[in-house]
Design an enzyme around this catalytic site. Structure first.
Site, short mmCIF file in Angstrom:
data_model
loop_
_atom_site.label_atom_id
_atom_site.label_comp_id
_atom_site.label_asym_id
_atom_site.label_seq_id
_atom_site.Cartn_x
_atom_site.Cartn_y
_atom_site.Cartn_z
N ASP A 24 0.79 -1.25 0.00
CA ASP A 24 0.00 0.00 0.00
C ASP A 24 0.82 1.29 0.00
O ASP A 24 0.43 2.27 0.65
CB ASP A 24 -0.95 0.01 1.20
CG ASP A 24 -1.93 -1.15 1.19
OD1 ASP A 24 -1.94 -1.90 0.21
OD2 ASP A 24 -2.66 -1.30 2.18
N LYS A 134 -6.35 -5.24 -3.89
CA LYS A 134 -7.10 -5.80 -2.78
C LYS A 134 -8.13 -4.80 -2.28
O LYS A 134 -7.99 -3.59 -2.50
CB LYS A 134 -6.15 -6.20 -1.64
CG LYS A 134 -5.41 -5.03 -0.99
CD LYS A 134 -4.35 -5.55 -0.01
CE LYS A 134 -3.60 -4.40 0.65
NZ LYS A 134 -4.33 -3.79 1.76
N CYS A 167 -2.26 -3.04 7.51
CA CYS A 167 -2.23 -3.87 6.31
C CYS A 167 -0.98 -4.74 6.22
O CYS A 167 -1.06 -5.88 5.74
CB CYS A 167 -2.37 -3.00 5.07
SG CYS A 167 -4.01 -2.23 4.93
#
Length: 224
Positions: A24, A134, A167
């Site tokens: 991310d 995702k 995450c």
């Protein structure tokens, strides 16, 4: 096999069966003016060195034949993959609060195709890298990540990115449960919230679920 300096002890890994997973590193989470900055404030003194660490690691990984895998968090423009009205995801994910409260900032969040959703310019994927999209904290939830890893015969996963305690941790935990070997690069990650959440994640991995290392130690084995 090469020996990687790590906590709680040195770990032997097979470079040819290793991937770096970049979690991310998107404008929403790693750029001034992105979602995280708008929602809680971004610490540029922390994220700057994290970006710099990744800029050192990724070229060395590619040169050593280590697969670079990007995870990219985002939702379709109509939010149809975010979860229905009874989903806990829409109650806990920062993006939904901000879409409702600050619709003018939609392009700074994690809606597919927006600036916020894009991977930061300093770390753009290169040809040969793998990008897995995702819609949940974990990179394994509803994605092809596991099958891709098996197809590439990868066992060891070196994690960088954001956020250490959300995450990154969610994906690395699932990696451990799925019989991969998770290794966190502590200075190539940034967390959200107070520092004790970062410490808790690192403690959990070095004591229960994996290993913790640093950028220079990874570079040492990548460069031989």
């Amino acid at each position: 096999m090469v020996a990687l300096n790590a906590r709680p002890q040195e770990i032997e890994i097979d470079i040819q069966r290793t991937a770096i997973v970049v979690v991310d590193m998107q404008n929403a989470y790693a750029s001034k003016g992105g979602m995280l900055d708008l929602g809680t404030g971004i610490d540029e003194a922390r994220i700057g060195p994290v970006i710099a660490a990744n800029k050192r690691l990724l070229p060395a990984a590619r040169a050593a034949g280590v697969k670079v895998i990007y995870l990219q968090f985002g939702y379709k423009p109509d939010l149809s993959d975010a979860g229905g009205p009874h989903s806990p995801n829409i109650r806990k994910q920062m993006a939904f609060r901000m879409i409702k409260e600050r619709p003018a900032d939609r392009d700074k969040l994690i809606v597919e195709g927006t600036w916020g959703w894009e991977i930061i310019d300093d770390l753009k994927p290169e040809p040969g890298d793998l990008v897995v999209q995702k819609s949940r904290y974990s990179g394994f939830a509803g994605t092809t990540l596991e099958s891709q890893l098996h197809g590439l015969d990868i066992r060891h996963l070196i994690f960088t990115g954001v956020a250490t305690n959300v995450c990154v941790e969610s994906t690395a935990r699932e990696a451990y449960f799925r019989e991969f070997w998770p290794i966190l690069v502590e200075d190539a990650m940034d967390h959200t919230g107070p520092d004790f959440v970062r410490q808790a994640t690192l403690y959990n991995f070095e004591s229960k679920m994996g290993w913790v290392t640093k950028t220079d130690d990874v570079l040492r084995i990548l460069k031989g």
